[in-house]
Scaffold this active site. Structure first.
Site, PDB file in Angstrom:
ATOM      1  N   HIS A  14       0.872  -1.199   0.000  1.00 13.44           N
ATOM      2  CA  HIS A  14       0.000   0.000   0.000  1.00 13.44           C
ATOM      3  C   HIS A  14       0.895   1.231   0.000  1.00 13.44           C
ATOM      4  CE1 HIS A  14      -3.742   2.243   1.564  1.00 13.44           C
ATOM      5  NE2 HIS A  14      -2.828   3.155   1.236  1.00 13.44           N
ATOM      6  N   HIS A  16       1.545   5.372  -1.694  1.00 11.84           N
ATOM      7  CA  HIS A  16       1.154   6.550  -2.495  1.00 11.84           C
ATOM      8  C   HIS A  16       2.411   7.123  -3.152  1.00 11.84           C
ATOM      9  CE1 HIS A  16      -2.931   6.754  -0.833  1.00 11.84           C
ATOM     10  NE2 HIS A  16      -2.365   6.240   0.243  1.00 11.84           N
ATOM     11  N   LYS A 100      -9.227  -0.372  -5.821  1.00  5.94           N
ATOM     12  CA  LYS A 100      -9.274   0.275  -4.503  1.00  5.94           C
ATOM     13  C   LYS A 100     -10.650   0.870  -4.250  1.00  5.94           C
ATOM     14  CE  LYS A 100      -7.965   2.283  -0.711  1.00  5.94           C
ATOM     15  NZ  LYS A 100      -6.713   2.708  -0.107  1.00  5.94           N
ATOM     16  N   HIS A 137     -10.365   1.028   1.940  1.00  9.06           N
ATOM     17  CA  HIS A 137     -10.161   1.999   3.012  1.00  9.06           C
ATOM     18  C   HIS A 137     -11.346   1.829   3.960  1.00  9.06           C
ATOM     19  CE1 HIS A 137      -8.602   5.874   4.723  1.00  9.06           C
ATOM     20  NE2 HIS A 137      -9.789   5.756   5.301  1.00  9.06           N
ATOM     21  N   HIS A 175      -4.436  -0.783   6.007  1.00  5.56           N
ATOM     22  CA  HIS A 175      -4.018   0.005   7.164  1.00  5.56           C
ATOM     23  C   HIS A 175      -4.956  -0.163   8.365  1.00  5.56           C
ATOM     24  CE1 HIS A 175      -6.843   2.657   5.202  1.00  5.56           C
ATOM     25  NE2 HIS A 175      -5.974   3.164   4.368  1.00  5.56           N
ATOM     26  N   ASP A 248       1.460   2.616   3.529  1.00  4.32           N
ATOM     27  CA  ASP A 248       0.623   3.806   3.339  1.00  4.32           C
ATOM     28  C   ASP A 248       1.491   5.069   3.360  1.00  4.32           C
ATOM     29  OD1 ASP A 248      -1.651   5.236   2.783  1.00  4.32           O
ATOM     30  OD2 ASP A 248      -2.472   5.131   4.816  1.00  4.32           O
TER      31      ASP A 248
HETATM   32  O1  DOR Z   1      -3.364   9.425   5.750  1.00  5.73           O
HETATM   33  C1  DOR Z   1      -3.713   9.116   4.629  1.00  5.73           C
HETATM   34  N1  DOR Z   1      -3.178   9.696   3.538  1.00  5.73           N
HETATM   35  N2  DOR Z   1      -4.656   8.193   4.492  1.00  5.73           N
HETATM   36  C2  DOR Z   1      -5.179   7.892   3.295  1.00  5.73           C
HETATM   37  O2  DOR Z   1      -6.032   7.051   3.225  1.00  5.73           O
HETATM   38  C3  DOR Z   1      -4.764   8.636   2.083  1.00  5.73           C
HETATM   39  C4  DOR Z   1      -3.420   9.180   2.240  1.00  5.73           C
HETATM   40  C5  DOR Z   1      -3.047  10.193   1.188  1.00  5.73           C
HETATM   41  O3  DOR Z   1      -3.325   9.967   0.002  1.00  5.73           O
HETATM   42  O4  DOR Z   1      -2.442  11.217   1.537  1.00  5.73           O
HETATM   43 ZN    ZN Z   2      -3.324   5.100   1.640  1.00 12.71          ZN
END
Ligand code: DOR
Ligand code: ZN
Length: 345
Positions: A14, A16, A100, A137, A175, A248
């Site tokens: 997971h 970003h 997702k 999520h 998460h 995450d």
């Molecule tokens: O804290 C988070 N940031 N939780 C999420 O689900 C998305 C993520 C983000 O894209 O910044």
């Molecule tokens: Zn995330």
């Protein structure tokens, strides 16, 4: 006492990566240690079609430094209009590894998410048929549900009914932050897995709020009380096949974190493996770090374990940058609050 630990090269289930200049800044931080990552589709606009995912994958590969090996595992962002035929084609070509599901409004860039879960029935039927996992999520967005209860309420009111309607659907509850999440995944059989982040193994809600507000510890789902953190450590270090690493890691510039309404996300790609080694060592479970970081995830996703390795060595506290240069601003790296003695060699 173990001073050196060699494990199969880990993956991040997971992550970003963002896009553009931010992606260029953060991609090496992950690719340095991790062989693969499930790449979140919550760009602006989101990655909703197979064509979007193919283009995003090409941008990631173009940004990857020539001396690094890394495979992005692409995902689609589920909307109420997601086309089952497009999902099927993108999965069968090997382009995407999951879809997702964001409840609309649950977190960063989730405005295009799902409000009416009945509208995604046909997509979920297709995913169950072809064995394509749904990453979730797991928080309700209802204003009258307390933010610390949103995961537990989601399990009871959304996730469990959905899984009963689609018993063959493979689900990753992402998460997880609560004992409830741990119990639900643990008791859920082999169609459900749970990812656990680095930071949720280390911080509880006091770290965010005691002695001043710490925006770099704010993420969603928000860290819960200490008993829940202990349940997460127990699950991650258990070696059980249902639990695997999903950092995450979610970069935001300091300017966006450090303001009156700061955004959610902890950036931990840089020092995750050193943090995890400390957590697993403290739990007397260094021998299970490989299961959590390198073996259980590929097994759930039906992929081979990496044939490369990563070695962690214990010594003097590791130097890691407090911040990295992000897009137009700095991005703060997760501070575990204790020295890290395990370095990746
Ligand atoms: O804290 C988070 N940031 N939780 C999420 O689900 C998305 C993520 C983000 O894209 O910044
Ligand atoms: Zn995330």
């Amino acid at each position: 006492m173990t001073q050196s630990l060699t494990i199969r090269r880990p993956d991040d289930w997971h992550l970003h990566l963002r896009d553009g200049a931010m992606m260029e800044a953060v991609l090496p931080e992950t690719a340095r240690h991790f062989g693969r990552a499930i790449v979140m589709p919550n760009l602006v606009p989101p990655v909703v079609t197979g064509a979007d995912a193919a283009a995003y994958r090409d941008r990631i590969m173009a940004a990857l430094p020539a001396d690094m090996r890394f495979e992005p595992l692409m995902t689609l962002y589920m909307t109420e209009d997601t086309d089952p035929a497009d999902v099927r084609a993108a999965a069968q070509s090997g382009l995407i590894r999951a879809v997702k599901l964001y409840p609309a409004g649950a977190t960063t860039n989730s405005a295009s998410g799902v409000t009416d879960f009945d509208k995604i029935t046909a997509v979920l039927d297709t995913m169950a048929e072809i064995g394509l996992p749904m990453c979730v999520h797991g928080e309700v967005t209802t204003p009258d549900v307390d933010i610390f209860d949103r995961e537990a309420v989601f399990i009871d009111t959304v996730l469990d009914p959905l899984r009963r309607r689609h018993p063959h659907l493979r689900v990753v509850m992402e998460h997880i932050t609560t004992q409830d999440g741990v119990d639900y995944v643990r008791d859920g059989g082999d169609t459900i897995g749970g990812t656990i982040t680095t930071h949720h193994l280390i911080i509880n809600r006091n770290h965010i709020l005691v002695g001043g507000i710490r925006p770099h510890y704010y993420c969603l789902p928000v860290a819960k009380r200490e008993t829940h953190r202990l349940a997460l450590v127990d699950a991650a270090t258990s070696g059980e096949a249902s639990f695997f690493l999903g950092t995450d890691s979610a970069p935001h510039t300091d300017a966006l974190k450090e303001q009156a309404c700061g955004c959610a996300g902890v950036f931990s790609a840089t020092n995750t493996m050193s943090c995890l080694a400390e957590v697993f060592e403290a739990a007397g479970a260094l021998d299970r770090l490989e299961a959590f970081a390198s073996r259980n995830g590929p097994a759930f996703y039906g992929l081979p374990v990496s044939d490369e390795t990563l070695t962690l060595t214990k010594g003097d506290p590791v130097d890691y940058p407090a911040k990295i240069e992000g897009a137009a601003d700095l991005v703060t790296v997760f501070d575990p609050g204790f020295p890290l003695h395990w370095s990746v060699s």
